[in-house]
Design a protein around this motif. Structure first.
Motif, PDB file in Angstrom:
ATOM      1  N   LEU A   2      72.157 -50.474  16.937  1.00  0.00           N
ATOM      2  CA  LEU A   2      70.740 -50.650  16.630  1.00  0.00           C
ATOM      3  C   LEU A   2      70.273 -52.072  16.921  1.00  0.00           C
ATOM      4  O   LEU A   2      69.125 -52.287  17.344  1.00  0.00           O
ATOM      5  N   GLN A   3      71.150 -53.044  16.731  1.00  0.00           N
ATOM      6  CA  GLN A   3      70.755 -54.417  17.027  1.00  0.00           C
ATOM      7  C   GLN A   3      70.492 -54.604  18.515  1.00  0.00           C
ATOM      8  O   GLN A   3      69.644 -55.414  18.908  1.00  0.00           O
ATOM      9  N   THR A   4      71.180 -53.821  19.337  1.00  0.00           N
ATOM     10  CA  THR A   4      70.921 -53.913  20.788  1.00  0.00           C
ATOM     11  C   THR A   4      69.544 -53.348  21.131  1.00  0.00           C
ATOM     12  O   THR A   4      69.000 -53.650  22.205  1.00  0.00           O
ATOM     13  N   LEU A   5      69.005 -52.522  20.197  1.00  0.00           N
ATOM     14  CA  LEU A   5      67.665 -51.954  20.411  1.00  0.00           C
ATOM     15  C   LEU A   5      66.581 -52.829  19.796  1.00  0.00           C
ATOM     16  O   LEU A   5      65.411 -52.449  19.790  1.00  0.00           O
ATOM     17  N   GLY A   6      66.986 -53.983  19.276  1.00  0.00           N
ATOM     18  CA  GLY A   6      65.997 -54.912  18.728  1.00  0.00           C
ATOM     19  C   GLY A   6      65.810 -54.827  17.231  1.00  0.00           C
ATOM     20  O   GLY A   6      64.903 -55.457  16.679  1.00  0.00           O
ATOM     21  N   VAL A   7      66.628 -54.029  16.554  1.00  0.00           N
ATOM     22  CA  VAL A   7      66.510 -53.922  15.103  1.00  0.00           C
ATOM     23  C   VAL A   7      67.028 -55.205  14.465  1.00  0.00           C
ATOM     24  O   VAL A   7      68.129 -55.660  14.765  1.00  0.00           O
ATOM     25  N   LYS A   8      66.203 -55.769  13.596  1.00  0.00           N
ATOM     26  CA  LYS A   8      66.535 -57.008  12.892  1.00  0.00           C
ATOM     27  C   LYS A   8      65.848 -56.962  11.535  1.00  0.00           C
ATOM     28  O   LYS A   8      65.165 -55.967  11.209  1.00  0.00           O
ATOM     29  N   PRO A   9      66.011 -58.007  10.689  1.00  0.00           N
ATOM     30  CA  PRO A   9      65.344 -57.978   9.374  1.00  0.00           C
ATOM     31  C   PRO A   9      63.857 -57.679   9.492  1.00  0.00           C
ATOM     32  O   PRO A   9      63.169 -58.189  10.376  1.00  0.00           O
ATOM     33  N   GLU A  10      63.378 -56.798   8.606  1.00  0.00           N
ATOM     34  CA  GLU A  10      61.986 -56.347   8.506  1.00  0.00           C
ATOM     35  C   GLU A  10      61.607 -55.315   9.566  1.00  0.00           C
ATOM     36  O   GLU A  10      60.466 -54.844   9.579  1.00  0.00           O
ATOM     37  N   THR A  11      62.540 -54.936  10.428  1.00  0.00           N
ATOM     38  CA  THR A  11      62.247 -53.869  11.386  1.00  0.00           C
ATOM     39  C   THR A  11      62.324 -52.527  10.673  1.00  0.00           C
ATOM     40  O   THR A  11      63.317 -52.224   9.997  1.00  0.00           O
ATOM     41  N   LEU A  12      61.286 -51.714  10.822  1.00  0.00           N
ATOM     42  CA  LEU A  12      61.283 -50.385  10.218  1.00  0.00           C
ATOM     43  C   LEU A  12      61.920 -49.394  11.183  1.00  0.00           C
ATOM     44  O   LEU A  12      61.566 -49.348  12.366  1.00  0.00           O
ATOM     45  N   VAL A  13      62.842 -48.596  10.647  1.00  0.00           N
ATOM     46  CA  VAL A  13      63.543 -47.596  11.449  1.00  0.00           C
ATOM     47  C   VAL A  13      63.378 -46.242  10.766  1.00  0.00           C
ATOM     48  O   VAL A  13      63.759 -46.068   9.599  1.00  0.00           O
ATOM     49  N   GLY A  14      62.815 -45.304  11.485  1.00  0.00           N
ATOM     50  CA  GLY A  14      62.670 -43.962  10.926  1.00  0.00           C
ATOM     51  C   GLY A  14      63.988 -43.226  10.933  1.00  0.00           C
ATOM     52  O   GLY A  14      64.815 -43.436  11.831  1.00  0.00           O
ATOM     53  N   ILE A  15      64.179 -42.339   9.955  1.00  0.00           N
ATOM     54  CA  ILE A  15      65.378 -41.502   9.949  1.00  0.00           C
ATOM     55  C   ILE A  15      64.966 -40.092   9.547  1.00  0.00           C
ATOM     56  O   ILE A  15      64.493 -39.850   8.436  1.00  0.00           O
ATOM     57  N   CYS A  16      65.115 -39.179  10.514  1.00  0.00           N
ATOM     58  CA  CYS A  16      64.743 -37.777  10.300  1.00  0.00           C
ATOM     59  C   CYS A  16      65.962 -36.925  10.627  1.00  0.00           C
ATOM     60  O   CYS A  16      66.158 -36.499  11.776  1.00  0.00           O
ATOM     61  N   VAL A  17      66.802 -36.718   9.626  1.00  0.00           N
ATOM     62  CA  VAL A  17      68.021 -35.928   9.802  1.00  0.00           C
ATOM     63  C   VAL A  17      68.175 -34.965   8.639  1.00  0.00           C
ATOM     64  O   VAL A  17      67.665 -35.211   7.538  1.00  0.00           O
ATOM     65  N   GLU A  18      68.870 -33.871   8.885  1.00  0.00           N
ATOM     66  CA  GLU A  18      69.178 -32.940   7.811  1.00  0.00           C
ATOM     67  C   GLU A  18      70.295 -33.530   6.948  1.00  0.00           C
ATOM     68  O   GLU A  18      71.016 -34.448   7.372  1.00  0.00           O
ATOM     69  N   ARG A  19      70.430 -33.015   5.720  1.00  0.00           N
ATOM     70  CA  ARG A  19      71.480 -33.506   4.818  1.00  0.00           C
ATOM     71  C   ARG A  19      72.842 -33.281   5.473  1.00  0.00           C
ATOM     72  O   ARG A  19      73.209 -32.150   5.811  1.00  0.00           O
ATOM     73  N   SER A  20      73.564 -34.365   5.662  1.00  0.00           N
ATOM     74  CA  SER A  20      74.830 -34.317   6.408  1.00  0.00           C
ATOM     75  C   SER A  20      75.515 -35.657   6.249  1.00  0.00           C
ATOM     76  O   SER A  20      74.951 -36.608   5.703  1.00  0.00           O
ATOM     77  N   LEU A  21      76.756 -35.755   6.752  1.00  0.00           N
ATOM     78  CA  LEU A  21      77.443 -37.047   6.772  1.00  0.00           C
ATOM     79  C   LEU A  21      76.676 -38.031   7.644  1.00  0.00           C
ATOM     80  O   LEU A  21      76.639 -39.241   7.373  1.00  0.00           O
ATOM     81  N   GLU A  22      76.057 -37.530   8.714  1.00  0.00           N
ATOM     82  CA  GLU A  22      75.277 -38.391   9.615  1.00  0.00           C
ATOM     83  C   GLU A  22      74.126 -39.058   8.863  1.00  0.00           C
ATOM     84  O   GLU A  22      73.729 -40.187   9.190  1.00  0.00           O
ATOM     85  N   MET A  23      73.548 -38.368   7.877  1.00  0.00           N
ATOM     86  CA  MET A  23      72.443 -38.942   7.092  1.00  0.00           C
ATOM     87  C   MET A  23      72.899 -40.208   6.380  1.00  0.00           C
ATOM     88  O   MET A  23      72.206 -41.237   6.404  1.00  0.00           O
ATOM     89  N   ILE A  24      74.067 -40.153   5.744  1.00  0.00           N
ATOM     90  CA  ILE A  24      74.560 -41.314   5.005  1.00  0.00           C
ATOM     91  C   ILE A  24      74.942 -42.434   5.972  1.00  0.00           C
ATOM     92  O   ILE A  24      74.640 -43.613   5.734  1.00  0.00           O
ATOM     93  N   THR A  60      82.602 -40.630  -5.647  1.00  0.00           N
ATOM     94  CA  THR A  60      82.477 -39.717  -4.510  1.00  0.00           C
ATOM     95  C   THR A  60      81.090 -39.085  -4.548  1.00  0.00           C
ATOM     96  O   THR A  60      80.699 -38.483  -5.558  1.00  0.00           O
ATOM     97  N   LEU A  61      80.374 -39.246  -3.432  1.00  0.00           N
ATOM     98  CA  LEU A  61      79.038 -38.657  -3.309  1.00  0.00           C
ATOM     99  C   LEU A  61      79.175 -37.288  -2.651  1.00  0.00           C
ATOM    100  O   LEU A  61      79.693 -37.170  -1.532  1.00  0.00           O
ATOM    101  N   VAL A  62      78.722 -36.238  -3.351  1.00  0.00           N
ATOM    102  CA  VAL A  62      78.809 -34.874  -2.842  1.00  0.00           C
ATOM    103  C   VAL A  62      77.405 -34.426  -2.462  1.00  0.00           C
ATOM    104  O   VAL A  62      76.504 -34.373  -3.318  1.00  0.00           O
ATOM    105  N   LEU A  63      77.218 -34.124  -1.159  1.00  0.00           N
ATOM    106  CA  LEU A  63      75.891 -33.738  -0.679  1.00  0.00           C
ATOM    107  C   LEU A  63      75.636 -32.258  -0.953  1.00  0.00           C
ATOM    108  O   LEU A  63      76.475 -31.404  -0.639  1.00  0.00           O
ATOM    109  N   ARG A  64      74.469 -31.998  -1.539  1.00  0.00           N
ATOM    110  CA  ARG A  64      74.093 -30.612  -1.834  1.00  0.00           C
ATOM    111  C   ARG A  64      73.924 -29.814  -0.547  1.00  0.00           C
ATOM    112  O   ARG A  64      73.419 -30.313   0.458  1.00  0.00           O
TER     113      ARG A  64
END
Length: 862
Positions: free
Chosen positions: A576-598, A754-758
């Motif tokens: 993500l840093q290679t994409l310009g993400v740095k402090p105060e950069t907003l990044v959207g996250i639209c994923v279903e509940r999964s390990l990828e979400m965490i 241990t976090l258990v995802l519903r």
């Protein structure tokens, strides 16, 4: 004695009070007007003027005359009696309207003479021979021609003193709580208890429907006269009775109609227009749907110097002590409720008519006293307002409370009394001792009547030793400890008024010194050491060092250890840093509940960005609005969800299809990319009160909250030496678009839990949900209150069993229903701790919680 009794007492001394224009005048024999009487007249001046004004009105009132008797000797009830009859129909097994008291006889008691005296009073006063029957659904008073009386005698003299006291208290309590059948029972019950050869107590329990406090002195005076005569074998010389209570009841109904009724009603309708239906004091329990009238009483006294100062202040201000104390009580209620429109009821003797002043019966009326405490006046300013309200009410006291309720027809609610729920009374010390030949009679309380007619009643009495009082309170609502605090606040307030009556209401003290110290010092000592200079993902990284091989997150049949989760999140962060993400950069996250979400959440945080959660189940319009409003330059998603992201210019990163490329990046932590003042996430509100808005939360706020609740909830903190079995297993239930998800995720990942995802299938039924919780051996559940309500109902209906590993349930988003709490306590008890959490998104997840220990269920009593 009350004001009417006081004026009558003065007349017996040939001291006559009268009005000359607007001025109160007095004619008295030389030497009869003592300094004490002058002081009493001054103290009661306003009430005496109102009384004399009423007396002038009464001279133009039709006289009460004996009525013709019907063949069956049945008659209509007075308005006051009709109200109590109606209450009795609603609560037929309640002793709320019993009047228990005792007559203590010291000396040689002639029991036969006492029995004859009581029989005489029953013969003399028809009210003691009256029952209340129902004919065609309407109540009637039925008067028996005769009623034979036998005095029950219980001899406790043989018992040792300790046993005797216990037995006496038991007898007194049973007598006080006797439940009368108004249609069948004699409504005067007596019982003589012998304690020693010279000490006897006559326990009396009289239903209020035939008796009132004024009647006590009439009863005692006639009883003493009759007893003295019978002891000497003489015929008692009592004044002839020309009128009975039934004559008054019929006269009242005939008199109170037409112009008389309309003039009274017009005043009260104007004064009580738009009155609040309920004065809601903070209580220990929610209000029941139906009052039980169970209650208790706490007595107290006011220091002599404060009592004297209050009397002096009332005289200086030209008001009665009643008006001053009522003003103080209304201030206490105002400070408790923060309601400025304060309505309190007060009983009045209602015996202005000279023909009924020596009559035994139930005449009491209730006045509704309404006061506006807005604009923060001074005590003295409010006192003058209360004075005006009280005097006007006295001038219009002839309207029976029952007629007022009928005219105003407030919405009836069985959980509280109509028009007012708080009662206030000031009584002057009654005649309590009568001295006869060889015998002294003392009036005393008898037994404890565990009832309350209102939510709260304050009764005060002026004695030679100062003011004494009692709070009678509903045990449905209040605990004894709450009323004890109220007594302390009341005493502090009175002392503050005396010290400076010109203070504004908000400045008058009610807290004791101990409470002030607790509030300002002890309860403010909440500071705890916490990592205020760290970010939330840095706490996670520290935990990875402690428990690298512990399972961090589980979804269905997949899992990641802390080491594995950290490595994947680091790879994403570097990418993500290679994409310009740095402090105060907003990044959207639209994923279903999964390990990828965490992985996605932690990767954004580690890169220095702040995540904007986009629930893929949201409507397309809402997702588009959030993307446009937040203007995120990057969105993390999954390939199957790309088509749901419309109208944006962000670079899309698919965590599933692009992971092979992402996994080429370093697994090491990123150093110094962000600080605690930078944003951690932006969550959009629901928009229920308008347009949804993005709420920005900094790392330091999130770290503060997570550290606090981890301690509060007792989340087990694991380290290198901790056994894996001691770690909590926490369910991640909520959508990441709700801020409570941050509580679920980060309390777990910063503690070694241990976090258990519903899974979606868990919600197919409560039974399946609980089975999954058992399979995963969950210890902590964070649930929406609505889902917990459903679960609780089925626990009772289907007898479902909670997992044996479960120790904590946290519910939030709305208040738990009382009936569900009671069900939970019945079926779960204290085995599983329950916490109801609440907080707006702007306040970082939660601002307050209510623990199960603070909820006290209603107790059922037969």
């Amino acid at each position: 004695m009350n004001t009417i009794e006081f004026v009558n007492y003065l007349r017996r001394l040939d001291i006559n009070l009268f009005m000359e224009g607007d001025r109160l005048r007095c004619n008295a024999p030389e030497g009869s007007l003592t300094p004490a009487l002058k002081s009493e007249i001054s103290d009661r001046k306003a009430e005496i003027i109102s009384l004399l004004h009423q007396a002038n009105i009464q001279t133009n009132t039709t006289a009460i005359a004996p009525i013709s008797r019907t063949e069956d000797n049945t008659f209509l009830l007075s308005f006051a009696q009709q109200r109590l009859w109606f209450v009795n129909q609603l609560q037929p097994h309640s002793p709320s309207y019993n009047m228990p008291f005792g007559l203590q006889f010291s000396g040689q008691l002639n029991i036969a003479a006492l029995e004859s005296s009581l029989q005489l009073l029953i013969n003399r006063h028809e009210i003691f021979r009256t029952n209340f029957i129902t004919v065609d659904g309407k109540p009637l008073g039925a008067i028996a021609a005769t009623r034979d009386f036998t005095l029950p005698v219980i001899d406790l003299r043989p018992l040792p003193a300790s046993e005797q006291e216990l037995e006496y208290q038991k007898l007194a309590s049973i007598a006080a709580e006797y439940v009368f059948d108004l249609a069948q029972d004699p409504l005067l019950r007596t019982q003589l208890v012998q304690l020693t050869p010279t000490e006897n107590v006559l326990l009396l329990t009289i239903h209020h429907i035939i008796f009132d406090a004024w009647s006590v002195n009439i009863f005692l005076k006639e009883l003493a006269t009759a007893y003295s005569a019978y002891v000497e074998h003489n015929t008692p010389n009592l004044p002839e009775i020309h009128l009975q209570y039934v004559d008054f009841a019929v006269w009242q109904r005939q008199w109170l109609q037409g112009e008389v009724l309309e003039s009274q009603l017009a005043y009260w309708q104007q004064k009580l227009a738009l009155m609040p239906a309920l004065l809601e004091l903070p209580s220990d329990r929610p209000r029941r749907a139906v009052q039980s009238f169970r209650g208790a009483t706490q007595v107290f006294s006011i220091e002599q110097n404060i009592s004297d100062a209050l009397v002096s202040l009332s005289q200086q201000q030209g008001v009665t002590l009643f008006m001053l104390l009522l003003t103080a009580f209304k201030i206490l209620l105002y400070r408790y409720t923060n309601q400025s429109d304060i309505v309190v009821g007060t009983p009045v003797a209602n015996r202005q008519h000279s023909q009924i002043q020596e009559m035994i019966g139930f005449f009491v009326n209730n006045l509704v006293l309404r006061t506006d405490l807005s604009d923060n006046p001074t005590f003295l300013q409010l006192l003058q307002q209360v004075k005006k309200v009280v005097l006007e009410a006295y001038d219009h006291q002839n309207l029976p409370f029952e007629k007022l309720v009928e005219a105003l027809h407030p919405q009836r609610n069985l959980s509280y009394t109509p028009l007012f729920q708080i009662d206030f009374a000031l009584e002057h010390e009654p005649v309590s001792i009568v001295t006869l030949k060889d015998l002294t009679i003392n009036i005393s309380d008898a037994g404890v009547n565990h009832t309350a007619k209102f939510d709260l009643s304050l009764s005060l009495q002026k004695t030679e030793q100062g003011l004494t009082g009692a709070f009678e309170y509903s045990t449905d609502l209040f605990d004894a400890t709450t009323i004890t605090r109220m007594v302390q606040h009341w005493q502090t307030l009175l002392a503050g008024i005396v010290a400076n009556p010109e203070q504004k209401l908000s400045n008058l003290p009610i807290l004791s010194a101990i409470e002030q110290h607790k509030l300002l010092v002890e309860w403010n000592q909440t500071q705890q050491d916490y990592p205020h200079n760290l970010c939330i993902h840095q706490l996670f990284e520290a935990q990875v060092e402690q428990t690298p091989d512990a399972v961090a997150v589980i979804f269905e049949n997949e899992q990641l250890t802390y080491r594995e989760l950290n490595a994947k999140a680091n790879q994403l962060a570097h990418y993500l840093q290679t994409l310009g993400v740095k402090p105060e950069t907003l990044v959207g996250i639209c994923v279903e509940r999964s390990l990828e979400m965490i992985v996605g959440l932690l990767g954004i945080l580690k890169a220095g960005g702040a995540y904007v959660p986009l629930d893929p189940t949201y409507p397309l319009e809402r997702l588009a609005f959030m993307l446009e409003d937040s203007a995120v330059p990057v969105v993390l998603t999954q390939q199957r969800l790309v088509d749901r992201l419309l109208k944006h210019e962000a670079q899309v990163v698919c965590l599933d299809t692009q992971w092979e490329a992402i996994s080429e990046y370093s697994e090491t932590n990123i150093a110094d990319a962000v600080n605690a003042q930078n944003l951690a996430y932006v969550i959009y509100t629901s928009g229920s009160t308008g347009k949804p808005k993005g709420v920005t939360i900094e790392h330091r706020s999130l770290v503060n909250y997570i550290t606090t609740v981890s301690i509060e909830y007792g989340i087990n903190k694991c380290d290198r030496n901790a056994c894996a079995r001691s770690a909590d297993r926490i369910l991640q239930f909520s959508s990441i678009s709700f801020d409570v998800s941050a509580e679920e995720i980060y309390t777990s990942l910063t503690s070694g839990a241990t976090l258990v995802l519903r899974t979606d299938s868990m919600l197919d039924s409560v039974n399946i949900f609980l089975q999954k919780c058992r399979n995963w051996k969950l210890t902590v559940l964070v649930l929406p209150t609505a889902y917990w309500h459903e679960l609780t109902v089925l626990l009772a209906q289907e007898k479902f069993i909670l997992p044996t590993t479960l120790r904590l349930v946290i519910i939030g988003t709305e208040k738990a229903l009382t009936e569900r709490l009671e069900t939970w306590l019945e079926y779960v008890g204290q085995r599983v701790r329950l916490v109801n959490n609440y907080g707006p998104t702007e306040a970082t997840i939660g601002v307050r919680n209510c623990k199960q220990e603070r909820f006290k269920p209603q107790t059922s009593q037969n």
